[in-house]
Design an enzyme around this catalytic site. Structure first.
Site, short mmCIF file in Angstrom:
data_model
loop_
_atom_site.label_atom_id
_atom_site.label_comp_id
_atom_site.label_asym_id
_atom_site.label_seq_id
_atom_site.Cartn_x
_atom_site.Cartn_y
_atom_site.Cartn_z
CE LYS A 10 -2.03 12.43 -5.96
NZ LYS A 10 -1.76 10.98 -5.93
CE1 TYR A 50 -2.67 9.74 -11.35
CE2 TYR A 50 -4.92 10.44 -10.93
CZ TYR A 50 -3.57 10.45 -10.60
OH TYR A 50 -3.13 11.17 -9.51
CG PHE A 58 -3.87 1.48 -8.06
CD1 PHE A 58 -3.80 2.72 -8.69
CD2 PHE A 58 -2.78 0.62 -8.17
CE1 PHE A 58 -2.68 3.10 -9.41
CE2 PHE A 58 -1.64 1.00 -8.88
CZ PHE A 58 -1.60 2.24 -9.51
NE ARG A 86 9.00 11.11 -9.43
CZ ARG A 86 7.77 10.60 -9.47
NH1 ARG A 86 6.73 11.33 -9.85
NH2 ARG A 86 7.57 9.35 -9.12
CB THR A 92 4.13 6.42 -4.35
OG1 THR A 92 4.89 6.85 -5.48
CG2 THR A 92 2.66 6.40 -4.74
NE ARG A 103 3.16 11.62 -2.57
CZ ARG A 103 3.58 11.35 -3.80
NH1 ARG A 103 4.79 10.83 -3.98
NH2 ARG A 103 2.82 11.59 -4.83
CG ASN A 113 -0.11 9.97 -2.80
OD1 ASN A 113 -0.96 10.69 -3.34
ND2 ASN A 113 0.74 9.25 -3.50
CG HIS A 116 0.46 14.01 -9.64
ND1 HIS A 116 0.61 12.68 -9.96
CD2 HIS A 116 0.80 14.71 -10.75
CE1 HIS A 116 1.03 12.59 -11.22
NE2 HIS A 116 1.14 13.80 -11.72
CD GLU A 127 1.52 14.10 -15.14
OE1 GLU A 127 1.47 12.89 -14.90
OE2 GLU A 127 2.03 14.92 -14.34
P1 CMP Z 1 0.39 9.55 -8.39
O1 CMP Z 1 1.83 9.91 -8.40
O2 CMP Z 1 -0.59 10.66 -8.46
O3 CMP Z 1 0.11 8.56 -9.62
C1 CMP Z 1 -0.60 7.37 -9.52
C2 CMP Z 1 -1.30 7.24 -8.22
O4 CMP Z 1 -1.94 6.01 -7.96
C3 CMP Z 1 -0.30 7.38 -7.11
O5 CMP Z 1 0.09 8.74 -7.04
C4 CMP Z 1 -1.05 6.84 -5.91
O6 CMP Z 1 -1.69 7.86 -5.17
C5 CMP Z 1 -2.15 5.97 -6.54
N1 CMP Z 1 -2.14 4.62 -6.03
C6 CMP Z 1 -3.14 4.05 -5.36
N2 CMP Z 1 -2.84 2.80 -5.04
C7 CMP Z 1 -1.61 2.55 -5.49
C8 CMP Z 1 -0.73 1.43 -5.45
N3 CMP Z 1 -1.07 0.28 -4.87
N4 CMP Z 1 0.49 1.56 -6.03
C9 CMP Z 1 0.85 2.73 -6.62
N5 CMP Z 1 0.05 3.80 -6.69
C10 CMP Z 1 -1.15 3.73 -6.13
#
Ligand code: CMP
Length: 138
Positions: A10, A50, A58, A86, A92, A103, A113, A116, A127
């Site tokens: 990212k 997304y 968010f 993962r 996350t 992470r 973070n 992805h 994707e």
């Molecule tokens: P990703 O796996 O790329 O997919 C969705 C993204 O939303 C996740 O990683 C996070 O980086 C982002 N995100 C931001 N805020 C939140 C939150 N409160 N809960 C979950 N995901 C979040």
């Protein structure tokens, strides 16, 4: 079972100059890098990618962050690639991520973070198709 997943370094990862560290870890974990490129997402690309999160509070911030700078897009292949990637990334929220995960080591917060990964086979297919042409995934 041989499987493919989409991995993204990212914008925070590229900006903080840890993309190489992430790619090195990917190689150490035994993935084959099938395709890879640096790309600055447009707003439409980020919103479409997304789309499942469109109703989340968010969403707007997430799109702004993901379009804030270039990312590294990768197609990774390995036995059990989706789950293995993962597990390598960690939770996350980096505050909840296990020791030794990317992470835990590199991420700033739940939004920034660093990486992805696709969460299921159907998501991986969507994707990968969102960012790569069939001819790049041969
Ligand atoms: P990703 O796996 O790329 O997919 C969705 C993204 O939303 C996740 O990683 C996070 O980086 C982002 N995100 C931001 N805020 C939140 C939150 N409160 N809960 C979950 N995901 C979040």
């Amino acid at each position: 079972m041989m499987e493919r997943t989409l991995a993204i370094v990212k914008p925070d990862g590229v900006k903080n100059r840890v993309a190489g560290q992430v790619i090195s870890r990917i190689e150490k974990e035994g993935f084959r890098i099938v395709a890879m490129r640096l790309h600055h997402l447009s707003r439409a690309e980020a919103e479409g990618f997304y789309a499942v999160h469109r109703e989340r509070p968010f969403f707007k911030d997430l799109v702004a962050f993901m379009t804030s700078g270039p990312v590294v897009l990768m197609c990774l292949e390995r036995d059990g690639a989706i789950v293995h990637w993962r597990e390598t990334m960690g939770a996350t929220d980096p505050a909840k991520a296990a020791e030794g995960t990317i992470r835990k080591q590199l991420a700033t917060n739940i939004e920034q973070n660093t990486v992805h990964g696709s969460d299921a086979p159907a998501t991986a297919a969507f994707e990968l198709g969102w960012f790569f042409r069939g001819s790049e995934l041969g």
